[in-house]
Structures are given as structure tokens and as C-alpha cells.
Design a protein around this motif. Structure first.
Motif, PDB file in Angstrom:
ATOM      1  N   SER A 189      -4.731   6.863  -1.134  1.00  0.00           N
ATOM      2  CA  SER A 189      -3.862   5.700  -1.056  1.00  0.00           C
ATOM      3  C   SER A 189      -4.073   4.830  -2.291  1.00  0.00           C
ATOM      4  O   SER A 189      -5.176   4.759  -2.835  1.00  0.00           O
ATOM      5  CB  SER A 189      -4.157   4.877   0.203  1.00  0.00           C
ATOM      6  N   ALA A 214       1.911   6.086   6.155  1.00  0.00           N
ATOM      7  CA  ALA A 214       0.682   6.883   6.060  1.00  0.00           C
ATOM      8  C   ALA A 214       0.818   8.243   6.712  1.00  0.00           C
ATOM      9  O   ALA A 214      -0.062   9.096   6.566  1.00  0.00           O
ATOM     10  CB  ALA A 214      -0.472   6.130   6.707  1.00  0.00           C
ATOM     11  N   ARG A 228      -1.773  14.035   3.097  1.00  0.00           N
ATOM     12  CA  ARG A 228      -2.170  12.802   2.411  1.00  0.00           C
ATOM     13  C   ARG A 228      -3.498  13.026   1.703  1.00  0.00           C
ATOM     14  O   ARG A 228      -4.461  13.507   2.296  1.00  0.00           O
ATOM     15  CB  ARG A 228      -2.306  11.653   3.417  1.00  0.00           C
ATOM     16  N   ASP A 236     -12.505   7.272   2.409  1.00  0.00           N
ATOM     17  CA  ASP A 236     -11.313   7.655   3.169  1.00  0.00           C
ATOM     18  C   ASP A 236     -11.548   9.043   3.762  1.00  0.00           C
ATOM     19  O   ASP A 236     -11.679  10.019   2.999  1.00  0.00           O
ATOM     20  CB  ASP A 236     -10.102   7.669   2.235  1.00  0.00           C
ATOM     21  N   PRO A 255      -6.659   0.096   1.704  1.00  0.00           N
ATOM     22  CA  PRO A 255      -5.365   0.489   2.275  1.00  0.00           C
ATOM     23  C   PRO A 255      -5.258   0.172   3.759  1.00  0.00           C
ATOM     24  O   PRO A 255      -6.255   0.223   4.491  1.00  0.00           O
ATOM     25  CB  PRO A 255      -5.318   1.998   2.026  1.00  0.00           C
ATOM     26  N   VAL A 277       0.863  -1.182   0.000  1.00  0.00           N
ATOM     27  CA  VAL A 277       0.000   0.000   0.000  1.00  0.00           C
ATOM     28  C   VAL A 277       0.898   1.230   0.000  1.00  0.00           C
ATOM     29  O   VAL A 277       1.844   1.317   0.788  1.00  0.00           O
ATOM     30  CB  VAL A 277      -0.929   0.014   1.223  1.00  0.00           C
ATOM     31  N   TYR A 278       0.597   2.176  -0.868  1.00  0.00           N
ATOM     32  CA  TYR A 278       1.342   3.430  -0.911  1.00  0.00           C
ATOM     33  C   TYR A 278       0.378   4.591  -0.673  1.00  0.00           C
ATOM     34  O   TYR A 278      -0.700   4.642  -1.275  1.00  0.00           O
ATOM     35  CB  TYR A 278       2.047   3.601  -2.256  1.00  0.00           C
ATOM     36  N   HIS A 279       0.789   5.484   0.190  1.00  0.00           N
ATOM     37  CA  HIS A 279      -0.023   6.650   0.520  1.00  0.00           C
ATOM     38  C   HIS A 279       0.476   7.846  -0.282  1.00  0.00           C
ATOM     39  O   HIS A 279       1.684   8.096  -0.353  1.00  0.00           O
ATOM     40  CB  HIS A 279       0.028   6.908   2.023  1.00  0.00           C
TER      41      HIS A 279
END
Length: 249
Positions: A101, A83, A98, A244, A152, A60-62
Motif C-alpha cells: 500500500s 484493499a 495485493r 503488512d 494504510p 491510501v492506494y493499495h
């Protein structure tokens, strides 16, 4: 992006930086559409890398909007496995927020659409859980903590699930809930009832399906409980997308 395996496209927009004190926040603005590449380390501008450090992996990439205090109208995008604390390009890039994700699975990004501010929908819904009468996830009246691979981790999101079940033996209900809420039994007659229920009819196989929204924890897990379990019970959970909150509330 031009390479859907590794790239994403981010359209123009603005977001406040994430300082704890509201008065210290700055409005960062990205004025043009950017294609950013997860398979390359960060570099400023279009069709450049966005990975903050290390090498690309299934993870998982934020995604963060970032900028400099003295140039908030020239924001860019960076992606991190963290995160909360991406590795920033330099000390001058000191503002961040942020904004979503992304998930890499099987050496490719899972395709999605970002709708509005908070909703993320998968282009193709994904089967994340299978509870069968013969498998390791046999339906249980006890709490099952279940991970969802297509949402995520590192943050809490509200997963949207399609649930489908078939039953051979008796009247049952399945209840899905957040892991930090009270662990209560699924029931056909008493609160909290079931997220989905089915009733056997003349010993015939019964099927049922529906949609549910449930909050995950930071490990991308939810809780599942059944009101009963018999041979022939099979339940499937498909992830459609997630909501989210992006740090709000």
C-alpha cells in the motif's frame, strides 16, 4: 520512479493470485522492473499509469500484481483505493494479489522503502499524534481511539512508532494496544504495565522515549491509555513504518 511525487518503482518478482481455494491459485510473475504512475489511469507496461479508476487524490492506494490466466508470466501493476476489489482493466485480467500500500498526502506520495516481503519504512518518519496538556488530545486514563495518518487503512498492519514524552507532575505510564484487544488500564505496577513509563524525580520535569509496535485496525486506528494525567504532560507519536502481513495468516 522518475517522478517521485506520483510514481513508484516495482522490481521483478512473483506472487500467487488470491483465490480462496489454494488449488485454484496461479503464480503470477513480473519479469522486469516497472515504473508505474499514480497520476494516470492504468495502461500496461513501463512508465504507464496504474490508477484503476477515477482521479488521483490524497488517499491510501493499495497496489496489486495482476495478470491474465493465459499469460501469468506477463504480470503488471494496478493501484486502487479498495484493499480487496480493484477495478480491473478488463475481464481477461482476472488474477490479482495485493502486494502493498502507498499513501498520498499533501499532493505527493509519502516516500518509503519496501524491505524484504512485509516491511515498509518511511524515508522520513512522520509525527502522527500529539497529546498535550492543552490540546484536544489531553492524556486520558480512559481509552483514546487514535488514527495514524501515515499507515494504510483498509487493512490491518503493525505500526512501528517512536514515542516521546515529558512530564511535570507525577509518575505515569502510557499503554498502546490494538482496538480489538481488551481495553485495560495502563499501570506502573500491574499488567499490562505501560508501553512507556516515567517517574518524577524531586518535582523536576522528566522525559522518556522508546519504540513500540502495535497492530492497527482497518481504519488505521490504535488505542492509547495513560495511567494518569496532569498539567504539563506531553506525549508525541511518530510513525516510522509498518509490517503488512499481505493476506498471510
Amino acid at each position: 520512479g522518475t517522478d517521485p511525487t506520483n510514481d513508484i518503482q516495482i522490481v521483478p518478482g512473483a506472487a500467487a493470485s488470491d483465490e480462496t481455494t489454494i488449488a485454484n491459485r496461479s503464480l503470477m510473475t513480473m519479469t522486469c522492473t516497472l515504473i508505474k504512475r499514480l497520476d494516470a489511469l492504468w495502461a500496461q507496461g513501463n512508465n504507464q499509469g496504474m490508477l484503476d479508476t477515477g482521479s488521483i487524490a490524497n488517499d491510501v492506494y493499495h497496489v496489486f500484481l495482476i495478470s491474465k490466466t493465459d499469460d501469468v508470466d506477463d504480470a503488471d501493476i494496478i493501484a486502487s483505493a479498495s484493499a480487496t476489489t480493484p477495478t480491473m482493466p478488463s475481464a481477461t485480467w482476472n488474477l490479482k494479489r495485493r502486494i502493498g500500500s502507498i499513501i498520498r498526502y499533501g499532493a505527493a506520495l509519502i516516500a518509503f522503502k519496501h524491505v524484504g516481503k512485509h516491511w515498509f519504512y518511511l524515508d522520513t518518519p512522520r509525527l502522527d499524534l500529539t497529546h498535550t496538556s492543552t490540546g484536544a488530545g489531553f492524556p486520558s486514563t480512559n481509552a483514546l481511539t487514535c488514527g495514524l495518518a501515515s499507515i494504510p487503512d483498509g487493512v490491518r498492519v503493525k505500526a512501528t512508532l517512536h514515542i516521546f514524552t515529558n512530564n511535570d507532575g507525577s509518575n505515569h505510564a502510557v499503554y498502546v494496544s490494538a482496538t480489538d484487544t481488551c481495553d485495560v488500564a495502563a499501570s506502573l505496577t500491574a499488567a499490562p504495565l505501560g508501553t512507556l513509563g516515567w517517574q518524577i524525580n524531586a518535582a523536576a520535569t522528566n522525559i522518556g522515549g522508546g519504540q513500540a509496535d502495535v497492530w492497527s485496525d482497518c481504519s488505521a486506528c490504535i488505542r492509547v491509555r495513560y495511567s494518569g494525567s496532569t498539567s504539563g504532560d506531553d506525549t508525541y507519536f511518530v510513525t516510522v513504518g509498518w509490517y503488512d502481513p499481505l493476506g498471510e495468516g
